[in-house]
Design an enzyme around this catalytic site. Sequence first.
Site, PDB file in Angstrom:
ATOM      1  N   GLY A  72      -2.949  34.195 -39.593  1.00 54.53           N
ATOM      2  CA  GLY A  72      -2.200  33.674 -40.740  1.00 54.53           C
ATOM      3  C   GLY A  72      -2.005  32.170 -40.618  1.00 54.53           C
ATOM      4  CD  GLN A 183       6.704  38.865 -41.762  1.00 49.80           C
ATOM      5  OE1 GLN A 183       6.914  40.073 -41.819  1.00 49.80           O
ATOM      6  NE2 GLN A 183       6.442  38.254 -40.630  1.00 49.80           N
ATOM      7  CG  HIS A 205      -0.894  40.327 -36.686  1.00 51.47           C
ATOM      8  ND1 HIS A 205       0.351  40.237 -36.123  1.00 51.47           N
ATOM      9  CD2 HIS A 205      -1.195  39.077 -37.119  1.00 51.47           C
ATOM     10  CE1 HIS A 205       0.784  38.980 -36.194  1.00 51.47           C
ATOM     11  NE2 HIS A 205      -0.139  38.262 -36.805  1.00 51.47           N
ATOM     12  CB  CYS A 326       7.554  31.145 -34.033  1.00 50.84           C
ATOM     13  SG  CYS A 326       6.185  31.856 -34.871  1.00 50.84           S
TER      14      CYS A 326
HETATM   15  C1  LIG Z   1       5.472  34.226 -42.935  1.00 49.79           C
HETATM   16  C2  LIG Z   1       4.467  34.027 -41.847  1.00 49.79           C
HETATM   17  N1  LIG Z   1       3.467  33.152 -42.037  1.00 49.79           N
HETATM   18  C3  LIG Z   1       2.532  32.932 -41.107  1.00 49.79           C
HETATM   19  C4  LIG Z   1       2.559  33.603 -39.905  1.00 49.79           C
HETATM   20  C5  LIG Z   1       1.525  33.281 -38.865  1.00 49.79           C
HETATM   21  O1  LIG Z   1       0.679  34.359 -38.663  1.00 49.79           O
HETATM   22  P1  LIG Z   1      -0.221  34.471 -37.329  1.00 49.79           P
HETATM   23  O2  LIG Z   1       0.717  34.715 -36.206  1.00 49.79           O
HETATM   24  O3  LIG Z   1      -1.148  35.603 -37.616  1.00 49.79           O
HETATM   25  O4  LIG Z   1      -0.919  33.182 -37.178  1.00 49.79           O
HETATM   26  C6  LIG Z   1       3.563  34.541 -39.670  1.00 49.79           C
HETATM   27  C7  LIG Z   1       3.636  35.278 -38.377  1.00 49.79           C
HETATM   28  O5  LIG Z   1       4.682  35.622 -37.898  1.00 49.79           O
HETATM   29  C8  LIG Z   1       4.547  34.761 -40.670  1.00 49.79           C
HETATM   30  O6  LIG Z   1       5.543  35.630 -40.493  1.00 49.79           O
END
Ligand SMILES: Cc1ncc(COP(=O)(O)O)c(C=O)c1O
Length: 379
Positions: A72, A183, A205, A326
Amino acid sequence: MNNQIYLDNAATTKVAPEVFEVVKKYSEELYGNAGSLHTLGQKSKNAIIEAKNILKAKLGAKTGDIIFTGCGTEANNLAIKGIVLSLPLEQKRHLIISEIEHDCVLNASKWLAQLGINVDVTYLPVDKQGLINPQDVKNLLRPETVLVSVMQANNEIGTIEPIAEIGKICRENKVLFHTDASQSFTKFPLNIEEDYVDMVTINAHKIHGPKGVAALYVKENINLTPLLHGGGQEKGFRSGTENIPGIMGFATAVNLHTKSDILNMTNLRDNFIKQILSEIPNTSLNGHPTLRLCNNINISFEGINAPSLVLMLDSYGISASVSSACNSLSLEPSHVARAIRGTSAKMDTIRFSLSKYTTEAELSFTFDKLKQIVESLRK
Ligand SMILES: Cc1ncc(COP(=O)(O)O)c(C=O)c1O
């Protein structure tokens, strides 16, 4: 009951058995490179077309294209950097980003703003429930605004944003609109036409698909500068050998969430929130009470250190989260907590995120342990 109670589905989900079977098939039997001329290669090429059609149908997109990415984060970077860098360097470019976007959107735009190439970023405020006022978008637009990016649903507090109203304002003002639906995809309706969306990030995922695959939907006639240059796969927007097991696993995951799964998660969510707020004193819900992801529960426990609470829950086999994955190692409240609670934001907040596999019995066990731990931590 399963020994592990997994309530961190906003961070990532377990791969569904039907997805696993497909990933296995495209890893062991149909493993050809989609660029190869032989039959195995052509089967992979056709698999990509089939997967794109499934994703586009889910998004209600009759035209435009799906660009598969590795995560993402990459899809969001491609949307933001891709638009800004596709325009002449001397052209003034203005972006509008909400202040509660995922770090990958915020940091991609910050990176652009410090490059010294005429890029300016404005951050959209949210109210105490994390909602954006579409009128703010209208007021912040400038003649040089090239892109507005607002997530469909927030990953920490679950608030669902009024993307159709924001998209309409953008369309009327000829400004591109991107939404990060990492999400919300398959859990809340999204329609390219009805929501006036030009680009959407979707993520395997988070929906019981495999890790290592996500996608950016891009409407026709949008020029993007690629992040990766190479063999020209994905029509040149994303070079690199395509991840066919991941792509087919993603396509399989797209239709896993039934209406009854969504309804079940919503009921479990509401009962769990009600029970916590009524039976554990000095607790409050963050995010909007109803405009909320069906699987998101985000609660502040006054006087409690959230990492301690998460670790004590873990000792009973319960996986929950401090704000988002994160931010889980940070000692400071997240940018989302600060956006909605201001200077009163503290490290006292836990996110539980459900999945279609979550049961009432699991939540009942979790509630008992939660109450017990909060009482003992407060003593
Ligand atoms: C709203 C949102 N955007 C982007 C991401 C990033 O996705 P990825 O961890 O697959 O890079 C996440 C992951 O937690 C997310 O919740």
